[in-house]
Design a protein around this motif. Structure first.
Motif, PDB file in Angstrom:
ATOM      1  N   ASP A 122      -3.676  -2.998   2.354  1.00 22.51           N
ATOM      2  CA  ASP A 122      -2.250  -2.787   2.634  1.00 22.51           C
ATOM      3  C   ASP A 122      -1.882  -3.332   4.017  1.00 22.51           C
ATOM      4  N   GLU A 142       3.078  -8.850   2.741  1.00 24.17           N
ATOM      5  CA  GLU A 142       3.862  -7.723   2.202  1.00 24.17           C
ATOM      6  C   GLU A 142       4.182  -7.847   0.717  1.00 24.17           C
ATOM      7  N   ARG A 196       3.173   0.650   0.885  1.00 18.80           N
ATOM      8  CA  ARG A 196       3.996   0.076  -0.198  1.00 18.80           C
ATOM      9  C   ARG A 196       3.377   0.404  -1.559  1.00 18.80           C
ATOM     10  N   ARG A 220       3.491  -1.743  -4.899  1.00 18.18           N
ATOM     11  CA  ARG A 220       2.707  -2.934  -5.229  1.00 18.18           C
ATOM     12  C   ARG A 220       1.293  -2.603  -5.701  1.00 18.18           C
TER      13      ARG A 220
END
Ligand SMILES: NC(=O)c1ccc[n+]([C@@H]2O[C@H](COP(=O)([O-])OP(=O)(O)OC[C@H]3O[C@@H](n4cnc5c(N)ncnc54)[C@H](O)[C@@H]3O)[C@@H](O)[C@H]2O)c1
Length: 313
Positions: free
Chosen positions: A109, A114, A135, A138
């Motif tokens: 991560d 990103e 995030r 994802r």
């Protein structure tokens, strides 16, 4: 990240599965950084990948001329930070240990771009519960089957926060790799195949433990029955041929019940004999349906006999 735009991948864990998955990415022209903890693991990965490529060439799936360029696309490393640079898709394929996976997710991560996807090859851990990443949209499961460069299925499993785009791109990428993805609606431990396989394992453990049949006889029994039917009708459609009314009676005789089957029987959808069961045969007659099935069974039998499939490896 669209599947067609994925040019660089990262695979963390170069064991049995990671090596085989790396080969699969490299085969379709995607650059792969393959990372493990030490040189010894990477040396083993090189040997495994070379051997698998030779087997594919022996079979004619690839030409031996392709092997050097496939190997050139795999960059073996113990340095996760450098390997994570400009990666579009990362696969976590480390040992099935919660703490180890948790650390790898956090590192990925931090290190990968990103918009890159993080996919896990976990066999059944609820990674969505313990992964600590900024995030979570994802993070997805892409569960492969050994040998990963041969078996077509990849189960794609979203967590509660996985974005639909990530699920879609992952499934599309698997197709680009020549795989047959099956997307689950939500996470459930062991997914589809291991869930089924676990029940089968419990049954043969019991038979072995009680000495009711030998290992060889169990395998021969399975190969010469389920082994012929499974590739043609799977496990669910097979019930349409047993007859859902009989399936229900059998279940009752074991003291079990199932709302899904009960409803089908109540509706008169009994399977091939009523042209509708779990599947809809669109008014085709029972004879037509059985004829199609049986021709496929006969071809499967011929094939299995031609490769001497009933002998142990
Ligand atoms: N073996 C199978 O048939 C199979 C099938 C489907 C899924 N899986 C899953 O795939 C994963 C890997 O299984 P495997 O059979 O390849 O295991 P394996 O033991 O062959 O390989 C795991 C590799 O991960 C490496 N590793 C451990 N910690 C690491 C870290 N922090 N960074 C980098 N590398 C690290 C180990 O050194 C090892 O080489 C597991 O989650 C497993 O449940 C396995």
């Amino acid at each position: 990240m669209r599947a067609a735009d994925i040019k660089k991948s990262l695979i963390v864990g170069a064991g049995v599965m990671g090596s085989s998955i790396a080969l699969t990415f490299a085969r379709v022209g995607i650059e792969v950084a393959l990372v493990d903890l030490n040189e010894k693991s990477l040396d083993r990965a090189v040997r495994l990948i070379r051997s698998s490529l030779n087997t594919l060439a022996d079979h004619g799936s690839i030409s031996s001329d392709e092997i050097p360029s496939i190997l050139d696309r795999i960059h073996f490393s113990t340095d996760l930070k450098t390997s994570a640079h400009e990666v579009d898709f990362a696969m976590e394929v480390v040992v099935e240990v919660e703490d180890v996976k948790k650390r790898v997710f956090s590192e990925l991560d931090e290190l990968i771009p990103e918009d890159a996807i993080i996919a896990s090859n976990t066999s059944g851990l609820d990674i969505f519960r313990f992964a600590e990443i900024k995030r979570p949209e994802r993070l997805v499961i892409a569960h492969w089957f050994a040998p990963a460069h041969i078996i077509p299925l990849v189960e794609v499993v979203p967590g509660p926060k996985t974005s639909p785009e990530v699920v879609h791109s992952t499934a599309e990428l698997m197709k680009r790799l020549g795989k047959k993805p099956v997307v689950m609606k939500e996470f459930v431990r062991s997914f589809i195949v291991n869930r089924i396989q676990n029940y089968i394992a419990m049954a043969y453990f019991e038979i072995l433990e009680n000495g009711w049949a030998t290992a060889e006889d169990i395998d021969l029994a399975v190969k010469t029955s389920l082994g012929i039917r499974l590739p043609i009708v799977g496990v669910v459609q097979n019930m349409d041929f047993t007859g859902l009314d009989l399936v229900l009676d059998l279940m009752k005789s074991y003291g079990a019940s199932n709302a899904f089957i009960e409803q089908k029987v109540k509706q008169g959808h009994l399977g091939a004999k009523t042209s509708k069961g779990v599947y809809d045969y669109n008014g085709r007659s029972e004879e037509e349906i059985l004829n199609k099935r049986d021709l496929l069974y006969l071809k499967m039998l011929d094939h299995l006999e031609s490769i001497n499939a009933y002998q142990p490896i």
